[in-house]
Design a protein around this motif. Sequence first.
Motif, mmCIF file in Angstrom:
data_model
loop_
_atom_site.group_PDB
_atom_site.id
_atom_site.type_symbol
_atom_site.label_atom_id
_atom_site.label_comp_id
_atom_site.label_asym_id
_atom_site.label_seq_id
_atom_site.Cartn_x
_atom_site.Cartn_y
_atom_site.Cartn_z
ATOM 1 N N VAL A 23 0.844 -1.189 0.000
ATOM 2 C CA VAL A 23 0.000 0.000 0.000
ATOM 3 C C VAL A 23 0.885 1.246 0.000
ATOM 4 C CG1 VAL A 23 -1.553 1.307 1.501
ATOM 5 C CG2 VAL A 23 -1.971 -1.119 1.092
ATOM 6 N N PHE A 111 8.677 -7.333 12.679
ATOM 7 C CA PHE A 111 8.740 -6.719 11.351
ATOM 8 C C PHE A 111 8.606 -5.211 11.497
ATOM 9 C CE2 PHE A 111 7.024 -10.894 9.807
ATOM 10 C CZ PHE A 111 8.135 -11.208 9.036
ATOM 11 N N THR A 130 4.096 7.745 9.365
ATOM 12 C CA THR A 130 3.679 7.427 10.740
ATOM 13 C C THR A 130 4.116 6.014 11.109
ATOM 14 O OG1 THR A 130 1.509 6.612 10.036
ATOM 15 C CG2 THR A 130 1.639 8.921 10.685
ATOM 16 N N ARG A 131 4.151 5.122 10.138
ATOM 17 C CA ARG A 131 4.530 3.737 10.442
ATOM 18 C C ARG A 131 6.005 3.640 10.775
ATOM 19 N NH1 ARG A 131 3.147 -0.356 6.122
ATOM 20 N NH2 ARG A 131 3.272 -1.787 7.848
ATOM 21 N N SER A 134 6.629 4.147 14.488
ATOM 22 C CA SER A 134 5.792 3.563 15.543
ATOM 23 C C SER A 134 6.092 2.089 15.844
ATOM 24 C CB SER A 134 4.312 3.732 15.198
ATOM 25 O OG SER A 134 3.972 2.896 14.129
ATOM 26 N N TYR A 135 6.541 1.316 14.871
ATOM 27 C CA TYR A 135 6.670 -0.128 15.093
ATOM 28 C C TYR A 135 7.739 -0.473 16.130
ATOM 29 C CZ TYR A 135 3.526 -1.225 11.241
ATOM 30 O OH TYR A 135 2.427 -1.342 10.450
ATOM 31 N N ARG A 142 6.645 -4.766 23.489
ATOM 32 C CA ARG A 142 6.083 -6.109 23.362
ATOM 33 C C ARG A 142 7.101 -7.186 23.681
ATOM 34 N NH1 ARG A 142 5.715 -9.560 18.812
ATOM 35 N NH2 ARG A 142 6.336 -7.982 17.296
HETATM 36 C C1 HEM Z 1 -1.461 0.451 5.268
HETATM 37 C C2 HEM Z 1 -1.430 0.554 6.536
HETATM 38 C C3 HEM Z 1 -0.834 -0.462 7.458
HETATM 39 C C4 HEM Z 1 -0.530 -1.761 7.247
HETATM 40 C C5 HEM Z 1 -0.704 -2.583 5.974
HETATM 41 C C6 HEM Z 1 -0.013 -2.279 8.474
HETATM 42 C C7 HEM Z 1 0.387 -3.583 8.670
HETATM 43 C C8 HEM Z 1 0.743 -4.121 9.885
HETATM 44 C C9 HEM Z 1 0.983 -5.513 10.163
HETATM 45 C C10 HEM Z 1 0.889 -6.621 9.130
HETATM 46 C C11 HEM Z 1 1.313 -5.624 11.448
HETATM 47 C C12 HEM Z 1 1.608 -6.910 12.185
HETATM 48 C C13 HEM Z 1 3.061 -7.119 12.255
HETATM 49 C C14 HEM Z 1 3.394 -8.372 12.997
HETATM 50 O O1 HEM Z 1 2.575 -8.914 13.768
HETATM 51 O O2 HEM Z 1 4.503 -8.853 12.801
HETATM 52 C C15 HEM Z 1 1.298 -4.320 12.014
HETATM 53 C C16 HEM Z 1 1.600 -4.022 13.313
HETATM 54 C C17 HEM Z 1 1.687 -2.741 13.821
HETATM 55 N N1 HEM Z 1 1.320 -1.577 13.191
HETATM 56 FE FE1 HEM Z 1 0.700 -1.444 11.299
HETATM 57 N N2 HEM Z 1 0.013 -1.281 9.402
HETATM 58 C C18 HEM Z 1 -0.488 -0.153 8.817
HETATM 59 C C19 HEM Z 1 -0.624 1.085 9.382
HETATM 60 C C20 HEM Z 1 -0.133 1.425 10.622
HETATM 61 C C21 HEM Z 1 -0.091 2.757 11.162
HETATM 62 C C22 HEM Z 1 -0.631 4.000 10.454
HETATM 63 C C23 HEM Z 1 0.509 2.679 12.372
HETATM 64 C C24 HEM Z 1 0.836 3.759 13.372
HETATM 65 C C25 HEM Z 1 0.768 5.038 13.161
HETATM 66 C C26 HEM Z 1 0.826 1.309 12.617
HETATM 67 C C27 HEM Z 1 1.423 0.813 13.736
HETATM 68 C C28 HEM Z 1 1.619 -0.520 14.006
HETATM 69 C C29 HEM Z 1 2.217 -1.020 15.230
HETATM 70 C C30 HEM Z 1 2.695 -0.180 16.406
HETATM 71 C C31 HEM Z 1 2.247 -2.421 15.118
HETATM 72 C C32 HEM Z 1 2.750 -3.422 16.147
HETATM 73 C C33 HEM Z 1 4.204 -3.717 15.858
HETATM 74 C C34 HEM Z 1 4.732 -4.868 16.688
HETATM 75 O O3 HEM Z 1 4.502 -4.920 17.898
HETATM 76 O O4 HEM Z 1 5.426 -5.720 16.105
HETATM 77 N N3 HEM Z 1 0.438 0.575 11.525
HETATM 78 N N4 HEM Z 1 0.947 -3.411 11.042
#
Ligand code: HEM
Length: 277
Positions: A23, A111, A130-131, A134-135, A142
């Motif tokens: 995306v 990831f 933003t992403r 944040s991760y 975690r």
């Molecule tokens: C197109 C939009 C997005 C997609 C496709 C996406 C995808 C994902 C996926 C697949 C995970 C799971 C990762 C895992 O379990 O290994 C994840 C976790 C997460 N996402 Fe997103 N995300 C998106 C937008 C966002 C946004 C906008 C934010 C924050 C501003 C965000 C913050 C997070 C956080 C903090 C985690 C947890 C990370 C972790 O603890 O490993 N995401 N996201």
Amino acid sequence: MFTFLFDDVGIPQDYRHMEGFGVNTYTLISKARKVHYVKFHWKPTCGLETTLNGNFFIQTMDPDHGDKFDFDPLDVTKTWPEDILPLQPVGRLVLNKNIDNFFAENEQLAFCPTIVVPGIYYSDDKLLQTRIFSYADAQRHRIGPNYLQLPANAPKCIYHNSHHDGSTNFMHRDEEVNYFPSRFDPVREAKKYPISSNVLMGKREKCIIEEENNFKQPGERYRCWAQDRQDRFISRWVEALSDPRLTHEIRSIWISYWSQADESLGQKIGKHLNMNI
Ligand code: HEM
């Protein structure tokens, strides 16, 4: 997004038949510092029974051409037209092994869209921005502050950082220098590789995306499908909007969205729901 979710591609038979694309927009940067926006695509080939084979493609766009489109190319709700920006094959992915230990290799895996290799960099895509910060914070919380030392996450190449101690530290470090540069530490800057840079004119502001153009692409997608595929799309929407918890207002809003994408589509969904449009 909803034209993908309620279409056949939104309910794949299994992972071997699931297509995917990024995306977010990243950039590719050459050694000569030429920058292109890039989107990554994955198309499974469904070749073998036990392995997941897929072809890997990219779509690239010269950032100077971004204004030529009637939508913002960095708007994540838009796809890039493949007739103008064709899919270019760049490789193949073969997924042929399952993990051995669920906790070590899945639960503790981290990831992160921030971690890129030289030659790939970020763009001004505001969702990506933003992403990328944040991760890692979520992962420190975690898994723990030393999550990058775990074998599933640790870099496979030689690296250096100034991190010391913290819970679940298992790196033996006895040097006292945890800052850079220092005469007591022979470490030097890593080799520089090009990253994209922009010359910015005027003001950088927080504002809504101009040229939203939210209904043109969904309408075009719907119209390019065969009749039976359109019918399946409609029946999934009728089922979703028949949920008794939905108010008349919410149903009307959805029908208005689909009418703006394609008038006949809105009418058909409305008719099935006995709504006057
Ligand atoms: C197109 C939009 C997005 C997609 C496709 C996406 C995808 C994902 C996926 C697949 C995970 C799971 C990762 C895992 O379990 O290994 C994840 C976790 C997460 N996402 Fe997103 N995300 C998106 C937008 C966002 C946004 C906008 C934010 C924050 C501003 C965000 C913050 C997070 C956080 C903090 C985690 C947890 C990370 C972790 O603890 O490993 N995401 N996201």
